[in-house]
Design an enzyme around this catalytic site. Structure first.
Site, mmCIF file in Angstrom:
data_model
loop_
_atom_site.group_PDB
_atom_site.id
_atom_site.type_symbol
_atom_site.label_atom_id
_atom_site.label_comp_id
_atom_site.label_asym_id
_atom_site.label_seq_id
_atom_site.Cartn_x
_atom_site.Cartn_y
_atom_site.Cartn_z
ATOM 1 N N HIS A 62 0.841 -1.199 0.000
ATOM 2 C CA HIS A 62 0.000 0.000 0.000
ATOM 3 C C HIS A 62 0.887 1.264 0.000
ATOM 4 C CE1 HIS A 62 -3.560 2.439 1.533
ATOM 5 N NE2 HIS A 62 -2.535 3.247 1.722
ATOM 6 N N GLU A 63 1.891 1.272 0.876
ATOM 7 C CA GLU A 63 2.776 2.448 0.960
ATOM 8 C C GLU A 63 3.622 2.586 -0.310
ATOM 9 O OE1 GLU A 63 2.047 4.476 3.191
ATOM 10 O OE2 GLU A 63 0.819 3.052 4.288
HETATM 11 ZN ZN LIG Z 1 -2.241 5.288 1.994
#
Ligand SMILES: [Zn+2]
Length: 191
Positions: free
Chosen positions: A140-141
């Protein structure tokens, strides 16, 4: 210092991040501010583009998940210039949220296991393999560094269903206790 977080449709979130140089000015202070911001916003990860810096850097604090995923015990890490070098074919769904997309949680399909090469805050290089929740937070990051936000990864039908909520975020109608910068449709200068 708590740093304001760019909201969902802010164009700066879409800029592809540049590698961090070893001479990046005041990196320890930036990291301290990012940790403070993450704590204040009660998040599990924060990528530099979210605080308006288009550099390849994110932090992860997976300890929130400790009761459910024991491997997250004490897991708080800095990832500088990360490259995901391997992803499993097996994928899993799990709900995700994002500090730039407050109040929305949706199942996202992602590879279960990844191998990532990165530098830590002391410029030590690592190649690590992570699975399940940690692999998910990292992916996600990592997406933020490519200008990708998790709603981009949802099937069209889900995107349609959350459109109203996204519009509300873009208008600044959110209930949060951390500072955010809402889009004025113009790129703002990066500091
Ligand atoms: Zn995020």
């Amino acid at each position: 210092m708590i740093l304001p977080i760019l909201a969902y449709n802010h164009p700066n979130l879409r800029i592809k991040a540049e590698p961090v140089g070893k001479d990046y000015p005041d990196l320890p202070q930036l990291l301290e501010d990012m940790w403070e911001t993450l704590r204040k916003s009660d998040g599990v990860g924060l990528a530099a583009p979210q605080i308006n810096k288009s550099i390849k850097l994110f932090i992860v604090d997976a300890r929130h998940y400790e009761s459910k995923f024991p491997e997250t015990k004490n897991f708080a890490k800095v990832f500088i210039n990360p490259e995901i070098i391997k992803m499993s074919e097996e994928t899993i769904y799990y709900p995700e949220g994002c500090l730039s997309v407050p109040g929305i949680y949706e199942d996202v399909d992602r590879p279960k296991t990844i191998t990532i090469n990165y530098f830590d805050e002391n410029w030590q290089e690592h190649t690590d393999t992570y699975t399940t929740i940690i692999a998910r937070i990292i992916q996600h990051e990592y997406d933020h560094l490519d200008g990708i936000l998790f709603p981009d990864r949802l099937p069209m039908v889900r995107k349609v269903l959350i459109k109203k909520k996204l519009d509300n975020i873009n208008k600044g109608n959110v209930n949060i206790d951390y500072p955010m910068i809402f889009s004025n449709k113009k790129k703002i200068k990066q500091s």
